[in-house]
Scaffold this motif. Structure first.
Motif, PDB file in Angstrom:
ATOM      1  N   GLY A  87       1.426   6.589  17.006  1.00 14.51           N
ATOM      2  CA  GLY A  87       0.513   5.906  16.087  1.00 14.51           C
ATOM      3  C   GLY A  87       0.663   4.397  16.131  1.00 14.51           C
ATOM      4  N   LEU A  88      -0.085   3.697  15.284  1.00  9.14           N
ATOM      5  CA  LEU A  88      -0.054   2.238  15.236  1.00  9.14           C
ATOM      6  C   LEU A  88       0.940   1.711  14.197  1.00  9.14           C
ATOM      7  CD1 LEU A  88      -3.896   1.432  15.420  1.00  9.14           C
ATOM      8  CD2 LEU A  88      -2.235   1.452  17.289  1.00  9.14           C
ATOM      9  N   GLU A  89       1.377   2.599  13.302  1.00  7.81           N
ATOM     10  CA  GLU A  89       2.360   2.257  12.258  1.00  7.81           C
ATOM     11  C   GLU A  89       1.974   0.987  11.501  1.00  7.81           C
ATOM     12  OE1 GLU A  89       7.183   1.939  11.672  1.00  7.81           O
ATOM     13  OE2 GLU A  89       6.427   2.824  13.521  1.00  7.81           O
ATOM     14  N   MET A  90       0.728   0.921  11.076  1.00  7.61           N
ATOM     15  CA  MET A  90       0.293  -0.210  10.264  1.00  7.61           C
ATOM     16  C   MET A  90       0.604   0.083   8.803  1.00  7.61           C
ATOM     17  SD  MET A  90      -3.279  -1.150  12.215  1.00  7.61           S
ATOM     18  CE  MET A  90      -3.496  -2.812  11.596  1.00  7.61           C
ATOM     19  N   GLY A  91       0.622  -0.953   7.983  1.00  8.37           N
ATOM     20  CA  GLY A  91       0.997  -0.792   6.582  1.00  8.37           C
ATOM     21  C   GLY A  91      -0.050  -0.039   5.780  1.00  8.37           C
ATOM     22  N   PHE A  92       0.291   0.236   4.521  1.00  2.55           N
ATOM     23  CA  PHE A  92      -0.581   1.048   3.669  1.00  2.55           C
ATOM     24  C   PHE A  92      -1.920   0.359   3.425  1.00  2.55           C
ATOM     25  CE2 PHE A  92      -2.073   3.326  -0.057  1.00  2.55           C
ATOM     26  CZ  PHE A  92      -1.720   4.626   0.258  1.00  2.55           C
ATOM     27  N   VAL A  93      -1.911  -0.966   3.284  1.00  2.00           N
ATOM     28  CA  VAL A  93      -3.169  -1.698   3.065  1.00  2.00           C
ATOM     29  C   VAL A  93      -4.100  -1.500   4.258  1.00  2.00           C
ATOM     30  CG1 VAL A  93      -4.204  -3.993   2.833  1.00  2.00           C
ATOM     31  CG2 VAL A  93      -2.169  -3.408   1.505  1.00  2.00           C
ATOM     32  N   SER A  94      -3.555  -1.544   5.469  1.00  2.00           N
ATOM     33  CA  SER A  94      -4.380  -1.365   6.671  1.00  2.00           C
ATOM     34  C   SER A  94      -4.952   0.043   6.750  1.00  2.00           C
ATOM     35  CB  SER A  94      -3.555  -1.663   7.929  1.00  2.00           C
ATOM     36  OG  SER A  94      -3.148  -3.022   7.932  1.00  2.00           O
ATOM     37  N   THR A  95      -4.178   1.033   6.332  1.00  2.50           N
ATOM     38  CA  THR A  95      -4.711   2.410   6.348  1.00  2.50           C
ATOM     39  C   THR A  95      -5.840   2.548   5.330  1.00  2.50           C
ATOM     40  OG1 THR A  95      -3.187   3.372   4.704  1.00  2.50           O
ATOM     41  CG2 THR A  95      -2.413   3.286   6.962  1.00  2.50           C
ATOM     42  N   MET A  96      -5.714   1.860   4.190  1.00  2.00           N
ATOM     43  CA  MET A  96      -6.786   1.857   3.197  1.00  2.00           C
ATOM     44  C   MET A  96      -8.035   1.187   3.760  1.00  2.00           C
ATOM     45  SD  MET A  96      -6.264   3.005  -0.024  1.00  2.00           S
ATOM     46  CE  MET A  96      -6.933   1.889  -1.258  1.00  2.00           C
ATOM     47  N   LEU A  97      -7.822   0.079   4.462  1.00  6.52           N
ATOM     48  CA  LEU A  97      -8.930  -0.693   5.012  1.00  6.52           C
ATOM     49  C   LEU A  97      -9.737   0.148   6.007  1.00  6.52           C
ATOM     50  CD1 LEU A  97      -8.527  -4.362   6.114  1.00  6.52           C
ATOM     51  CD2 LEU A  97      -9.666  -2.771   7.634  1.00  6.52           C
ATOM     52  N   VAL A  98      -9.034   0.910   6.849  1.00  9.82           N
ATOM     53  CA  VAL A  98      -9.730   1.764   7.819  1.00  9.82           C
ATOM     54  C   VAL A  98     -10.520   2.845   7.094  1.00  9.82           C
ATOM     55  CG1 VAL A  98      -9.427   3.401   9.731  1.00  9.82           C
ATOM     56  CG2 VAL A  98      -8.114   1.274   9.689  1.00  9.82           C
ATOM     57  N   CYS A  99      -9.908   3.477   6.081  1.00 13.15           N
ATOM     58  CA  CYS A  99     -10.627   4.490   5.280  1.00 13.15           C
ATOM     59  C   CYS A  99     -11.861   3.888   4.635  1.00 13.15           C
ATOM     60  CB  CYS A  99      -9.726   5.030   4.168  1.00 13.15           C
ATOM     61  SG  CYS A  99      -8.615   6.291   4.704  1.00 13.15           S
ATOM     62  N   ASP A 100     -11.730   2.669   4.147  1.00 17.00           N
ATOM     63  CA  ASP A 100     -12.828   1.968   3.478  1.00 17.00           C
ATOM     64  C   ASP A 100     -14.008   1.791   4.437  1.00 17.00           C
ATOM     65  OD1 ASP A 100     -14.522   0.007   2.389  1.00 17.00           O
ATOM     66  OD2 ASP A 100     -12.894  -1.334   1.778  1.00 17.00           O
ATOM     67  N   TYR A 101     -13.767   1.140   5.557  1.00 15.43           N
ATOM     68  CA  TYR A 101     -14.888   0.726   6.405  1.00 15.43           C
ATOM     69  C   TYR A 101     -15.399   1.811   7.351  1.00 15.43           C
ATOM     70  CZ  TYR A 101     -14.715  -3.866   4.420  1.00 15.43           C
ATOM     71  OH  TYR A 101     -14.784  -4.901   3.517  1.00 15.43           O
ATOM     72  N   ILE A 102     -14.600   2.842   7.587  1.00 10.17           N
ATOM     73  CA  ILE A 102     -15.092   3.922   8.452  1.00 10.17           C
ATOM     74  C   ILE A 102     -15.989   4.874   7.669  1.00 10.17           C
ATOM     75  CG2 ILE A 102     -13.410   5.844   8.214  1.00 10.17           C
ATOM     76  CD1 ILE A 102     -13.235   5.576  11.409  1.00 10.17           C
ATOM     77  N   SER A 103     -15.965   4.740   6.343  1.00  9.12           N
ATOM     78  CA  SER A 103     -16.622   5.727   5.493  1.00  9.12           C
ATOM     79  C   SER A 103     -18.055   5.383   5.120  1.00  9.12           C
ATOM     80  CB  SER A 103     -15.809   5.905   4.210  1.00  9.12           C
ATOM     81  OG  SER A 103     -14.509   6.327   4.514  1.00  9.12           O
ATOM     82  N   SER A 104     -18.544   4.233   5.579  1.00 11.14           N
ATOM     83  CA  SER A 104     -19.845   3.792   5.086  1.00 11.14           C
ATOM     84  C   SER A 104     -21.013   4.420   5.829  1.00 11.14           C
ATOM     85  CB  SER A 104     -19.946   2.276   5.205  1.00 11.14           C
ATOM     86  OG  SER A 104     -19.765   1.904   6.557  1.00 11.14           O
ATOM     87  N   GLY A 105     -20.774   4.877   7.050  1.00 11.93           N
ATOM     88  CA  GLY A 105     -21.898   5.374   7.838  1.00 11.93           C
ATOM     89  C   GLY A 105     -22.491   6.646   7.283  1.00 11.93           C
ATOM     90  N   THR A 106     -21.638   7.595   7.024  1.00 12.69           N
ATOM     91  CA  THR A 106     -22.084   8.861   6.448  1.00 12.69           C
ATOM     92  C   THR A 106     -20.896   9.575   5.840  1.00 12.69           C
ATOM     93  OG1 THR A 106     -22.755  11.118   7.030  1.00 12.69           O
ATOM     94  CG2 THR A 106     -22.023   9.764   8.828  1.00 12.69           C
ATOM     95  N   GLY A 107     -21.122  10.196   4.697  1.00 14.90           N
ATOM     96  CA  GLY A 107     -20.051  10.948   4.046  1.00 14.90           C
ATOM     97  C   GLY A 107     -19.555  12.101   4.894  1.00 14.90           C
ATOM     98  N   SER A 108     -20.418  12.609   5.783  1.00 12.05           N
ATOM     99  CA  SER A 108     -20.022  13.715   6.655  1.00 12.05           C
ATOM    100  C   SER A 108     -18.860  13.305   7.549  1.00 12.05           C
ATOM    101  CB  SER A 108     -21.193  14.141   7.543  1.00 12.05           C
ATOM    102  OG  SER A 108     -22.293  14.547   6.786  1.00 12.05           O
ATOM    103  N   PHE A 109     -19.029  12.158   8.206  1.00 15.32           N
ATOM    104  CA  PHE A 109     -17.983  11.728   9.133  1.00 15.32           C
ATOM    105  C   PHE A 109     -16.731  11.318   8.382  1.00 15.32           C
ATOM    106  CE2 PHE A 109     -15.711   8.691  11.785  1.00 15.32           C
ATOM    107  CZ  PHE A 109     -15.471   9.504  12.888  1.00 15.32           C
ATOM    108  N   SER A 110     -16.898  10.626   7.260  1.00 16.59           N
ATOM    109  CA  SER A 110     -15.718  10.161   6.530  1.00 16.59           C
ATOM    110  C   SER A 110     -14.914  11.332   5.974  1.00 16.59           C
ATOM    111  CB  SER A 110     -16.105   9.206   5.403  1.00 16.59           C
ATOM    112  OG  SER A 110     -16.892   9.848   4.440  1.00 16.59           O
ATOM    113  N   THR A 111     -15.583  12.432   5.644  1.00 13.20           N
ATOM    114  CA  THR A 111     -14.859  13.616   5.169  1.00 13.20           C
ATOM    115  C   THR A 111     -14.023  14.217   6.292  1.00 13.20           C
ATOM    116  OG1 THR A 111     -16.510  14.095   3.480  1.00 13.20           O
ATOM    117  CG2 THR A 111     -15.107  15.914   4.133  1.00 13.20           C
ATOM    118  N   ALA A 112     -14.608  14.306   7.480  1.00 16.82           N
ATOM    119  CA  ALA A 112     -13.862  14.818   8.640  1.00 16.82           C
ATOM    120  C   ALA A 112     -12.673  13.904   8.939  1.00 16.82           C
ATOM    121  CB  ALA A 112     -14.783  14.914   9.862  1.00 16.82           C
TER     122      ALA A 112
END
Length: 602
Positions: A87-112
């Motif tokens: 893995g990339l072993e990034m901090g908790f804020v970075s993992t939140m950031l990825v969850c945040d911005y990957i989730s905007s396209g569609t709830g379907s993909f963000s759920t997966a």
């Protein structure tokens, strides 16, 4: 400057201790590395997810799987995974950031994405043996394998520990046979590994197992048909049936009977990340709504110029800004707590587990607040679009349908509301948060003569911060009196707990919004933060109304006579502004900014 234990408030302490704005983390504090990751995720979303929304809506599960593989190739699935396991072993804020911005396209993909990176991978990262982690995590981190999480059963939803699925040891003691049924299993249609919870003999608590799944050699596992759902349509969701499924004893996750603890801790992480996953949806919904409102004309006027629409745009932007402020505040607290534990000699596993567990109250608060805000935002988005908003040809109806599940999974909002108050009371009993001292002071204040001096509110946010302090007194007054009256039976009074939790939620989100804005005023200047100041004041004003309503309901439900009169007088004193903000003007200012930029711009 090194972070010391004293600098970081413990979970729940925000209620009884004042936080300095310089001690909160805000999105304006993102490092260059975090900004690059944010841009990479947004670029992936804009290229792979958003243009293909019709394929997701058409339930193209193979396409969801293909996009997940691409996310794995780009490293997004392994952001939180230690480098030792690919893995990339990034901090908790970075993992939140990825969850945040990957989730905007569609709830379907963000759920997966969320099911795989969170509850599908995290239990092994946090509870697995070294052998289990070496064997499974690299495959999950890269997208070679996908994970799912089998906890819910037809008779075991919110009461997760009541599951009937069994695990029976073999005569030679080398394996378990799992029998039972699980439902609402995200990623079931394309997963290679399942985290399965089952009961051994008559154990009080369930036990976790890592179960491999191969379609060619299913090992007693059969899948139900794909569920037809209101939203998240390209998220593969199926029932899973286990019939004498053989699992080697070395695939037990953690210790026997530890499954309930694993499930609860996985959900703590899931809750704050689910809140993050609702943020960019709000930003995009707001942007889409304002762009439509500036183009759509009625009575020869863009509807964005009408006051009724400005109210909606202002409230939508404000809830997105506030949710974002609170999410990243809590994320950095968790990250700092993890760092402290690692510095003290804890393993990565132990540090992450305890770091997140410390802020379980905040995780529940955020899950409730932001999941409800994104639903309201989508609902207002439909309203701005009018009849077109109800059509599948516009993005709003899918956004509304996708948002609806957020109030149900990772523990329903009702459960999370009761949890956050219950956990706070338990922390107080353990001495981790001193509620008794401040609650006693509030009691003494109620008995004393109120001051009639007009306070000096000449500094920016001085009245707002005073109001936050008074709202905290409302919670301490209501919760203190309720605990005195009901003691350990408090948990039986669910309506009272729900009302108290709404007070707690509003305090945390309002305070986070003010602290973020105050910090940015100090470093960027007041002129640049004029609209953010308006949003902080608007959010607080709305919060005060919610606190007043719930405080009154609570007091009337358990107090009577002189006690009731005293508490109601205290409530009135604590929710009263000296200088009421001009809410109409604030909303107008926020809406005009969003309109001028033609997007969510904060």
């Amino acid at each position: 400057m090194e972070t010391t234990d004293k600098d970081i408030l413990r979970g729940g302490q925000f209620l009884v201790k004042e936080t300095n704005c310089n001690d909160v983390f805000t999105p304006e504090d993102f490092s260059e590395e975090q900004k690059m990751m944010k841009d990479a995720v947004k670029e992936f979303n804009d290229r792979e997810i958003i243009p293909n929304k019709p394929r997701f809506e058409a339930k193209d599960y193979a396409f969801t799987e293909a996009c997940m593989k691409k996310a794995g190739e780009l490293g997004f699935l392994g952001v939180a995974v230690p480098e030792a396991y690919g893995g990339l072993e990034m901090g908790f804020v970075s993992t939140m950031l990825v969850c945040d911005y990957i989730s905007s396209g569609t709830g379907s993909f963000s759920t997966a994405f969320g099911a795989h990176t969170g509850i599908g991978t995290l239990p092994i990262t946090l509870y697995g043996t070294e052998e289990q982690k070496q064997k499974y995590i690299p495959k999950l981190a890269t997208g070679e394998w996908f994970g799912s999480y089998c906890l819910t059963e037809p008779g075991a939803g919110s009461d997760a520990n009541s599951g009937k699925t069994t695990a029976t040891i073999s005569d030679d003691g080398k394996s378990y046979k799992i029998n039972g049924q699980k439902m609402w299993i995200s990623n079931a249609g394309f997963c290679h590994l399942m985290i399965v919870f089952a009961r051994i003999e008559n154990d009080k608590n369930i036990t976790g197992f890592i179960v491999e799944y191969d379609k060619e050699n299913p090992n007693g596992i059969t899948l139900g048909e794909e569920e037809h759902k209101l939203g998240i349509r390209a998220s593969s969701t199926r029932q899973v049936f286990f019939n004498d499924t053989v699992v080697p004893v070395e695939n037990m996750l953690s210790e026997r009977g530890n499954g309930f603890k694993i499930a609860m801790n996985a959900l703590n992480v899931g809750r704050i990340k689910l809140a993050a996953a609702c943020l960019d949806s709000q930003r995009r919904i707001t942007t889409t709504a304002v762009q439509y409102a500036t183009e759509r004309k009625q009575f020869n006027t863009p509807i964005a110029d009408f006051g009724a629409i400005k109210v909606k745009l202002a409230e939508m932007a404000t809830s997105a800004y506030s949710g974002e402020s609170a999410c990243y505040r809590a994320a950095k607290n968790i990250e700092d707590r993890i760092a402290l534990r690692i510095a003290a000699g804890n393993s990565h596993q132990e540090a992450e587990l305890k770091g997140v567990e410390e802020y379980a109250i905040e995780c529940s608060i955020l899950k409730v607040a932001v999941s409800e805000d994104v639903q309201n935002c989508a609902d207002e988005g439909i309203q701005i679009f009018g009849g077109m908003g109800f059509s599948e040809d516009t993005p709003m109806e899918a956004a509304w349908r996708d948002a609806r599940i957020a109030r149900i999974y990772e523990g329903t909002n009702e459960i999370n509301r009761m949890l956050c108050v219950g956990m706070l009371v338990k922390k107080a009993m353990k001495g981790h948060v001193d509620l008794l001292g401040p609650a006693t002071k509030v009691q003494e204040e109620l008995m004393g003569i109120p001051s009639f001096e007009t306070p000096d509110y000449s500094e920016l946010f001085s009245e707002e911060k005073d109001m936050i302090a008074k709202l905290k007194k409302v919670f301490l007054m209501v919760a203190g009196a309720a605990v005195q009256k009901f003691g350990p039976d408090l948990e039986d009074h669910q309506q009272l707990l729900l009302a108290a939790s709404d007070i707690l939620i509003e305090i945390y989100i309002a305070e986070s919004t003010i602290l973020r804005t105050e910090k940015n005023v100090k470093r960027f200047g007041e002129a640049s933060q004029k609209v953010q100041i308006a949003m902080a004041k608007l959010y607080l004003y709305n919060a005060v109304s919610i606190v007043e309503k719930n405080g009154k309901e609570s007091i009337i439900s358990f107090a009577e006579g002189d006690e009731q009169r005293m508490l109601l007088m205290g409530l009135k004193r604590f929710v009263k502004y000296v200088n009421y903000p001009d809410i109409v003007d604030l909303r107008k200012e926020i809406a005009e900014k969003v309109k001028a930029e033609n997007k969510y711009c904060f």
